[in-house]
Design a protein around this motif. Structure first.
Motif, PDB file in Angstrom:
ATOM      1  N   PHE A   1       0.808  -1.221   0.000  1.00 19.60           N
ATOM      2  CA  PHE A   1       0.000   0.000   0.000  1.00 19.60           C
ATOM      3  C   PHE A   1       0.841   1.270   0.000  1.00 19.60           C
ATOM      4  O   PHE A   1       0.474   2.261  -0.590  1.00 19.60           O
TER       5      PHE A   1
ATOM      6  N   GLU B   1      -1.548   3.069   4.451  1.00 22.34           N
ATOM      7  CA  GLU B   1      -0.848   1.958   5.094  1.00 22.34           C
ATOM      8  C   GLU B   1      -1.408   1.682   6.491  1.00 22.34           C
ATOM      9  O   GLU B   1      -1.695   0.547   6.848  1.00 22.34           O
ATOM     10  N   GLU B   2      -1.587   2.744   7.261  1.00 21.83           N
ATOM     11  CA  GLU B   2      -2.048   2.564   8.645  1.00 21.83           C
ATOM     12  C   GLU B   2      -3.512   2.130   8.686  1.00 21.83           C
ATOM     13  O   GLU B   2      -3.880   1.212   9.408  1.00 21.83           O
TER      14      GLU B   2
ATOM     15  N   GLY C   1      -4.120  -0.923   5.971  1.00 18.17           N
ATOM     16  CA  GLY C   1      -3.240  -2.014   6.396  1.00 18.17           C
ATOM     17  C   GLY C   1      -3.804  -2.752   7.596  1.00 18.17           C
ATOM     18  O   GLY C   1      -3.882  -3.979   7.609  1.00 18.17           O
TER      19      GLY C   1
ATOM     20  N   MET D   1       1.801  -3.014  10.480  1.00 14.61           N
ATOM     21  CA  MET D   1       2.374  -2.946   9.130  1.00 14.61           C
ATOM     22  C   MET D   1       1.896  -4.102   8.265  1.00 14.61           C
ATOM     23  O   MET D   1       1.712  -5.213   8.739  1.00 14.61           O
ATOM     24  N   VAL D   2       1.726  -3.819   7.026  1.00 16.35           N
ATOM     25  CA  VAL D   2       1.158  -4.794   6.119  1.00 16.35           C
ATOM     26  C   VAL D   2       2.241  -5.748   5.619  1.00 16.35           C
ATOM     27  O   VAL D   2       2.027  -6.938   5.437  1.00 16.35           O
TER      28      VAL D   2
END
Ligand SMILES: Nc1nc2c(ncn2[C@@H]2O[C@H](COP(=O)(O)OP(=O)(O)O)[C@@H](O)[C@H]2O)c(=O)[nH]1
Ligand SMILES: [Mg+2]
Lengths: 321, 134
Positions: free
Chosen positions: A118, A279-280, A283, B1-2
């Motif tokens: 992402f 992302e945050e 994610g 985090m991904v």
């Protein structure tokens, strides 16, 4: 963390290699290292090299490295290849063309995959550029396959962007027109040993001239050069033209490095915030499986995407629409 | 985090023989297994391989040789990694390696040697079982 930044600035290859890995893998601690490194960035000159697969980008980068090294410049290379959408793996083969520089201490070459994350390729590549910059590399060459928006954004953060084509790419030139023409500072017709070079030259010329208005008032008009990368033909001229563009950049922006230019800084900051939020927010939802559940609800017709979006955004913003 | 750590593997061909079909096939199998594969091409010296592996921060180097180059070149890669304090990068080998040489190779520090009969699936399974992203 302090130690990581110090080692990078001292040029420690293993630390640099590991930090770029951590950036790519989205490890949270890299933010601290990047903050500490930032004061050491802004010195390197970044050149983007983009074009379709097989046009000779890596071969050209290899020759450019040699020319820069001959002039005593140190060089960092980031070579980006696509990630397989099926397995998430990638074959990163750009290095094959550059391996003769592998043992040169003045050269650091790193292959990157586009991944599917992402934060995006753009963010991680920019951070990797910062690392090589802080490491003290004079020039940073970034090779990307000019297809997606991500790749275009990557070369947009370069000081000089080269768009590489080969003779006989009629349709592809149309494609360039649609996507990346605007970001090209210099056009290169590689494999000029082949038939059709002159035709491609006039096609390109026509396209650039259509934008005539843009080049008034001494604005940089993208030159078109011919090269034969495998034979090191035309590469010297290309390097000279890059130098001209570098001087033009410095002149028009009052000697300001990009980092001090409001337009660039604003754009990059906005992109960084966007990437971080996605992302945050997304994610976390992806990890918990909640994102997938919402998607399922939309797909099965139980929920509309507008409501779904609000459901995600409102708790984060802490307010009602 | 991904983001999860992804395994990075280098496929390298030391020595003089000019065939990289095998190396390309294994590179593709690694990609299909979800690894990031850095391919260096033919005729690499052990020094070139190690410098590239360090810059690329790979977890594993897979060496391929068909023409007897393994005997000197494979152990040399391990040795140089040690000299560079990069012995945390694992090394395995594949190609035409006589059975008798295998114990010698392993003693020299190669983690595994894959001979021509080995299936791609079992090589991938070995990597998954033995190599963890550092
Ligand atoms: N005929 C010819 N072939 C070239 C030239 N430059 C590169 N090539 C070849 O084009 C192929 C693809 O080159 P590569 O650098 O890997 O392209 P990339 O995918 O754009 O990075 C290789 O086989 C090169 O040897 C050139 O000027 N003329
Ligand atoms: Mg390439």
């Amino acid at each position: 963390m302090k130690e990581i930044a110090e080692k990078v600035v001292a040029g420690d290859v293993r630390t640099v290699a590991r930090l770029i890995r951590d950036i790519d893998d989205g490890m949270p601690h890299v933010r601290d290292a990047l903050k500490r490194l930032f004061p050491h960035t802004g010195r390197a000159y970044v050149i983007g090299i983009t074009g379709a697969p097989g046009v000779g980008k890596s071969t050209l980068v290899d020759q450019m490295i040699s020319h820069l090294r001959k002039n005593g410049k140190t060089v960092g290379v980031l070579a980006v290849d696509p990630t397989s959408p099926f397995s998430g793996g990638a074959i990163l083969g750009d290095r094959v063309r550059m391996q003769r520089h592998s043992m040169d201490e003045g050269v650091f070459i790193r292959s990157l995959a586009t991944r599917g994350h992402f934060g995006g390729l753009t963010q991680s590549t920019r951070s990797a550029i910062d690392v090589l910059d802080a490491m003290g590399k004079d020039y940073i060459l970034v090779e990307t396959v000019g297809v997606g928006q991500d790749e275009v954004d990557v070369v947009r953060s370069a000081h000089t962007t080269l768009i590489i084509v080969i003779p006989g790419m009629g349709d592809d030139i149309q494609a360039i027109k649609a996507g990346i023409l605007e970001v090209g500072d210099i056009f290169v017709i590689n494999k000029a040993d082949r038939d059709g070079t002159d035709k491609t030259m006039s096609d390109l010329r026509l396209m650039i001239d259509m934008d005539q208005k843009k080049y008034k008032d001494g604005k940089w008009k993208p030159p078109i050069l011919k090269t034969q990368a495998v034979f090191d033909q035309g590469v010297k001229e290309l390097m000279d033209t890059i130098e001209e563009h570098r001087l033009y950049n410095f002149k028009t922006h009052g000697d300001l490095p990009f980092r001090k230019r409001k337009d660039r800084v604003g754009q990059e900051l906005a992109e960084m915030v966007k990437a971080r939020l996605i992302e945050e927010v997304i994610g976390g939802l992806v990890e918990s499986g909640a994102f997938d559940m919402v998607v399922e609800e939309i797909v099965s017709g139980k929920l509309d995407p507008y409501t779904a979006c609000e459901r995600i955004v409102i708790p984060v913003l802490g307010k009602r629409p | 985090m991904v983001q999860k750590r992804r395994l990075r593997v280098m496929v390298a061909k030391p020595g003089l023989d000019g065939h990289d079909r095998g190396a390309r096939i294994i590179a593709r199998a690694f990609r299909d297994a979800g690894f990031e594969v850095v391919y260096t091409g033919l005729h690499q010296t052990p020094e070139q391989i190690v410098d590239a592996a360090i810059q690329e921060d790979v977890d594993l180097i897979g060496l391929s040789s068909l023409a007897g180059a393994h005997r000197y070149l494979f152990p040399r890669v391990v040795e140089i990694l040690r000299e560079r304090k990069a012995e945390d990068i694992m090394v395995c080998g594949g190609g035409i390696v006589p059975e008798a040489d295998i114990p010698v190779m392993k003693k020299a520090g190669l983690k595994e040697i894959f001979t021509p009969g080995t299936t791609l699936d079992s090589i991938v399974a070995w990597v998954n079982a033995n190599v963890k992203p550092r």
